[in-house]
Design an enzyme around this catalytic site. Sequence first.
Site, mmCIF file in Angstrom:
data_model
loop_
_atom_site.group_PDB
_atom_site.id
_atom_site.type_symbol
_atom_site.label_atom_id
_atom_site.label_comp_id
_atom_site.label_asym_id
_atom_site.label_seq_id
_atom_site.Cartn_x
_atom_site.Cartn_y
_atom_site.Cartn_z
ATOM 1 N N LYS A 35 -4.916 -5.165 -3.558
ATOM 2 C CA LYS A 35 -6.146 -4.736 -2.903
ATOM 3 C C LYS A 35 -6.234 -3.457 -2.381
ATOM 4 C CE LYS A 35 -4.345 -6.522 1.217
ATOM 5 N NZ LYS A 35 -4.129 -8.102 2.122
ATOM 6 N N ARG A 130 -7.355 -15.082 12.636
ATOM 7 C CA ARG A 130 -8.454 -14.112 11.832
ATOM 8 C C ARG A 130 -9.300 -15.081 10.858
ATOM 9 N NH1 ARG A 130 -5.557 -9.586 8.414
ATOM 10 N NH2 ARG A 130 -5.065 -11.274 6.813
ATOM 11 N N TYR A 250 -1.883 24.873 16.212
ATOM 12 C CA TYR A 250 -2.917 24.423 17.023
ATOM 13 C C TYR A 250 -2.366 23.926 18.328
ATOM 14 C CZ TYR A 250 -6.341 25.082 13.247
ATOM 15 O OH TYR A 250 -7.115 25.537 12.384
ATOM 16 N N MET A 298 -5.316 20.414 9.009
ATOM 17 C CA MET A 298 -6.067 19.693 8.088
ATOM 18 C C MET A 298 -5.300 20.028 6.560
ATOM 19 S SD MET A 298 -9.991 20.237 6.535
ATOM 20 C CE MET A 298 -10.656 19.868 8.131
HETATM 21 C C1 PLP Z 1 -2.958 -8.391 2.041
HETATM 22 C C2 PLP Z 1 -2.146 -9.905 1.942
HETATM 23 C C3 PLP Z 1 -0.963 -10.185 1.666
HETATM 24 C C4 PLP Z 1 0.024 -9.147 1.382
HETATM 25 O O1 PLP Z 1 0.802 -8.786 2.470
HETATM 26 P P1 PLP Z 1 1.869 -7.535 2.343
HETATM 27 O O2 PLP Z 1 2.439 -7.861 3.740
HETATM 28 O O3 PLP Z 1 1.593 -6.444 1.690
HETATM 29 O O4 PLP Z 1 2.991 -8.310 1.507
HETATM 30 C C5 PLP Z 1 -0.919 -11.645 1.575
HETATM 31 N N1 PLP Z 1 -1.561 -12.395 1.804
HETATM 32 C C6 PLP Z 1 -2.897 -12.251 2.189
HETATM 33 C C7 PLP Z 1 -3.962 -13.173 2.515
HETATM 34 C C8 PLP Z 1 -3.255 -10.747 2.479
HETATM 35 O O5 PLP Z 1 -4.398 -10.479 2.620
#
Ligand code: PLP
Length: 362
Positions: A35, A130, A250, A298
């Site tokens: 993702k 969640r 800065y 930046m």
């Molecule tokens: C992103 C995600 C993972 C992967 O998590 P990592 O900590 O990057 O290994 C696994 N399961 C779900 C449901 C996720 O959203």
Amino acid sequence: MSRPICAQINLAALRHNLTQVRQLAPHSKIWAVIKANGYGHGIVRVAQQCSSADGFAVASLDEALILRQQGFLHRILLLEGIFQPEEMPLVEQHRLDLVLHSPHQVEWLLAYQPKFALKVWLKLDTGMHRLGFDPVSFAQSMLKIRNSLPQLRLNLMSHFASVTEDTVFTRQQQVCFEQQAKDYQCPMSLANSAALQRLPQTHLDWVRPGIMLYGAGIMPEFRSLFQPVLTFQTQIISLKWIAQGEAVGYGQTWVAQKPSLIGVAAAGYGDGYPRHAPSGTPVLVNNQRVPIAGRVSMDMLTLDLTAIAGAVNIGDPVVLWGEGLPVDEIAEKAGTIGYELLCGITQRVPIKEIEREPDHVR
Ligand SMILES: *Cc1c(COP(=O)(O)O)cnc(C)c1O
């Protein structure tokens, strides 16, 4: 490319890390979690290198469609399921594995009535609070699906909140999952990267490694087995001595305690280097650790190069994180996590693919 900054991506390291995951979880199938554009590494690039995974896990239909358009025939898991009922036809057409985390998604599915034996993953909330079903809505949804859509292939999953922070709570989550799952004979998945490394008993049928594929989030006991994939690097574009008592950058937050050699590296928050990295955060200049001095700008970083004054020139390489300097270390200095830094490299940074086998890495 005129500015010297780039994100170097070691394709061999991606393949290597996936092989290491297989060895850590030899009895499980692997969802390679790609993702967020492959945690910033490029979703198609990562999928190509991880094509021996059993499937890919993504956050949205859009990401799944990119993979299908590129010709990937793997199973693809939509980690958050669909966001609107209109997505159902494409989920079915592309045979995507669909997470169901809430009753409203089950209603959308029932209203759509898929013809194909779609694979769905009911996500249980075992304490993270969640996404996921509570025990009551889980039982109700299971009943509805089994009555109305008996052709669906059911799977169960959950997600841990605190694998590295709270072993007691993590154990509770696992027990909670087992209690609800015990009545079902179906494929199950719990482990993200942290659980994959620390809790072999949670591997079950499918593991879901994300960050570890990219060689980050590696526990100390496994450091030697994994390779960082992305090396964020640039060059020195200016060198100058300043007198004791002079300030840099800065807000003039860093003041020279003695005559100091200040180098400027072409990298800043406009590239995704975290602005919150304080003075003292290390970079590698010619493979030597030196501290940043003053606020991140930046487009530029100021470095205290006094310790290597005889051994640094304009154009010398600067590693911001990656090989020789774990992204997690920089993230901690900046009050964040490696995930955010990897996802946060900006569009203007060119990517350079390399192939370097683990043996040749220092
Ligand atoms: C992103 C995600 C993972 C992967 O998590 P990592 O900590 O990057 O290994 C696994 N399961 C779900 C449901 C996720 O959203």
